[in-house]
Design a protein around this motif. Structure first.
Motif, mmCIF file in Angstrom:
data_model
loop_
_atom_site.group_PDB
_atom_site.id
_atom_site.type_symbol
_atom_site.label_atom_id
_atom_site.label_comp_id
_atom_site.label_asym_id
_atom_site.label_seq_id
_atom_site.Cartn_x
_atom_site.Cartn_y
_atom_site.Cartn_z
ATOM 1 N N PHE A 71 15.863 -1.442 -0.809
ATOM 2 C CA PHE A 71 14.767 -2.037 -1.565
ATOM 3 C C PHE A 71 13.414 -1.698 -0.938
ATOM 4 C CE2 PHE A 71 17.593 -5.391 -3.562
ATOM 5 C CZ PHE A 71 17.435 -4.873 -4.831
ATOM 6 N N PHE A 72 13.252 -2.069 0.327
ATOM 7 C CA PHE A 72 12.001 -1.781 1.015
ATOM 8 C C PHE A 72 12.225 -1.882 2.518
ATOM 9 C CE2 PHE A 72 12.075 -6.267 0.042
ATOM 10 C CZ PHE A 72 11.590 -6.897 1.172
ATOM 11 N N ILE A 73 11.269 -1.348 3.267
ATOM 12 C CA ILE A 73 11.347 -1.295 4.727
ATOM 13 C C ILE A 73 10.075 -1.928 5.288
ATOM 14 C CG2 ILE A 73 11.552 0.208 6.745
ATOM 15 C CD1 ILE A 73 12.846 2.282 4.871
ATOM 16 N N VAL A 74 10.241 -2.767 6.281
ATOM 17 C CA VAL A 74 9.125 -3.460 6.916
ATOM 18 C C VAL A 74 9.234 -3.284 8.420
ATOM 19 C CG1 VAL A 74 8.105 -5.729 7.379
ATOM 20 C CG2 VAL A 74 8.823 -5.152 5.067
ATOM 21 N N ILE A 75 8.090 -3.081 9.075
ATOM 22 C CA ILE A 75 8.061 -3.035 10.530
ATOM 23 C C ILE A 75 7.177 -4.174 11.045
ATOM 24 C CG2 ILE A 75 8.527 -0.569 10.755
ATOM 25 C CD1 ILE A 75 5.537 -0.104 11.083
ATOM 26 N N ARG A 76 7.554 -4.706 12.199
ATOM 27 C CA ARG A 76 6.794 -5.783 12.836
ATOM 28 C C ARG A 76 6.515 -5.378 14.282
ATOM 29 N NH1 ARG A 76 9.564 -10.817 13.196
ATOM 30 N NH2 ARG A 76 7.603 -11.939 12.876
ATOM 31 N N MET A 88 6.830 0.032 5.270
ATOM 32 C CA MET A 88 7.089 1.441 5.555
ATOM 33 C C MET A 88 7.908 2.077 4.429
ATOM 34 S SD MET A 88 5.738 2.615 8.329
ATOM 35 C CE MET A 88 6.737 4.080 8.525
ATOM 36 N N THR A 89 7.899 1.458 3.246
ATOM 37 C CA THR A 89 8.718 1.951 2.139
ATOM 38 C C THR A 89 8.166 3.246 1.573
ATOM 39 O OG1 THR A 89 9.197 -0.360 1.587
ATOM 40 C CG2 THR A 89 9.816 1.323 -0.028
ATOM 41 N N ASP A 90 6.868 3.267 1.313
ATOM 42 C CA ASP A 90 6.252 4.441 0.701
ATOM 43 C C ASP A 90 5.849 5.457 1.749
ATOM 44 O OD1 ASP A 90 6.558 3.246 -1.763
ATOM 45 O OD2 ASP A 90 4.572 2.312 -1.702
ATOM 46 N N ILE A 91 5.901 6.720 1.363
ATOM 47 C CA ILE A 91 5.499 7.821 2.238
ATOM 48 C C ILE A 91 4.069 8.196 1.881
ATOM 49 C CG2 ILE A 91 5.989 10.189 2.947
ATOM 50 C CD1 ILE A 91 8.886 9.712 2.077
ATOM 51 N N SER A 92 3.172 8.104 2.855
ATOM 52 C CA SER A 92 1.762 8.385 2.596
ATOM 53 C C SER A 92 1.565 9.844 2.235
ATOM 54 C CB SER A 92 0.916 8.031 3.822
ATOM 55 O OG SER A 92 1.333 8.799 4.940
ATOM 56 N N ARG A 108 10.797 5.868 0.292
ATOM 57 C CA ARG A 108 12.085 5.762 0.983
ATOM 58 C C ARG A 108 13.015 4.803 0.254
ATOM 59 N NH1 ARG A 108 7.987 5.662 4.970
ATOM 60 N NH2 ARG A 108 7.996 7.571 6.239
ATOM 61 N N GLN A 109 12.562 4.264 -0.852
ATOM 62 C CA GLN A 109 13.376 3.369 -1.660
ATOM 63 C C GLN A 109 14.403 4.168 -2.455
ATOM 64 O OE1 GLN A 109 11.761 1.539 -5.330
ATOM 65 N NE2 GLN A 109 12.046 -0.419 -4.275
ATOM 66 N N GLY A 110 15.600 3.608 -2.614
ATOM 67 C CA GLY A 110 16.608 4.273 -3.415
ATOM 68 C C GLY A 110 17.988 4.171 -2.801
ATOM 69 N N VAL A 157 15.235 -3.218 7.357
ATOM 70 C CA VAL A 157 15.601 -2.461 6.160
ATOM 71 C C VAL A 157 16.316 -3.430 5.217
ATOM 72 C CG1 VAL A 157 16.834 -0.475 5.235
ATOM 73 C CG2 VAL A 157 15.843 -0.362 7.537
ATOM 74 N N ILE A 158 15.674 -3.772 4.090
ATOM 75 C CA ILE A 158 16.220 -4.726 3.130
ATOM 76 C C ILE A 158 16.970 -3.947 2.051
ATOM 77 C CG2 ILE A 158 15.718 -6.728 1.705
ATOM 78 C CD1 ILE A 158 14.741 -6.915 4.636
#
Length: 214
Positions: A71-76, A88-92, A108-110, A157-158
């Motif tokens: 679904f989506f990726i998050v960094i802390r 961090m889901t989308d690639i710039s 990076r979703q999929g 990583v969700i």
């Protein structure tokens, strides 16, 4: 012995039935544990090239029996000034809209097939991205402000697995060792394996991130 058995035939039959029941329960438990293990999602988060240290790419590998959908990726990032969070889901990409690459080059979703790995950016770029997002000036992944100290970096990583409609999180934390003199930054995982989180409290946190970053 035979006389005793014939005289206590009812008792022997009862003990035999109970013993047979325990054997079947034991084998049924083994079968259930094997089935449950096959159905349980397993994700690994690791440093791709260890000797590159902070410049190593972060790898997310699906070791489950079936595909997972990311679904989506998050960094802390934990610092002396608090915990910073960033997606961090989308690639710039700086390319114009008409020259946009394919979907895999933009997000990076999929779905992630069994045994497949998803390569994220390097850990240095992760730290730089989240600090820039918070308005902190960096020098090669290190905060220029000497009052800001880095403590740990966490990757979330969700995903969903197979036909299960409940999301889960694959989480791994890396302790950050930063030299204030040389600005050399190293990372060490705080655990041997990736943690799987699926509690209602974690899902509520994931929904909050989804509203905030999507």
């Amino acid at each position: 012995m035979l006389d005793w058995i014939s005289q206590n035939n009812t008792l022997v039959n009862a003990l035999t039935s109970i013993g047979t029941l325990f054997v079947w329960v034991f084998y049924a438990q083994l079968l259930y544990m094997g089935f449950s293990r096959q159905r349980r999602p397993r994700m690994l988060i690791n440093k791709g090239v260890g000797h590159e240290y902070i410049d190593s790419p972060c790898l997310v590998c699906n070791m489950s029996q079936e595909a997972v959908f990311v679904f989506f990726i998050v960094i802390r990032l934990k610092t002396s000034k608090g915990v910073f969070t960033a997606p961090m889901t989308d690639i710039s990409s700086d390319s114009p809209m008409d020259d946009k690459p394919g979907l895999r080059e933009r997000t990076r979703q999929g779905p992630l097939a069994s045994g497949q790995c998803l390569q994220l950016t390097s850990f240095r770029e992760m730290i730089s991205t989240i600090l820039r997002r918070e308005g902190v000036e960096t020098d090669n992944g290190y905060p220029c402000d000497p009052d800001i100290r880095l403590e740990w970096l966490e990757v979330h990583v969700i995903s969903t697995y197979g036909s299960d409609d409940k999301a889960f999180g694959a989480v791994r934390r890396f302790r950050v060792h930063a030299d204030t003199d040389t600005h050399d930054v190293q990372l060490q995982p705080t655990s041997l394996d990736t943690t799987r989180r699926k509690s209602w409290r974690y899902r509520r946190l994931a929904r909050r991130w989804l509203r905030e970053f999507q």
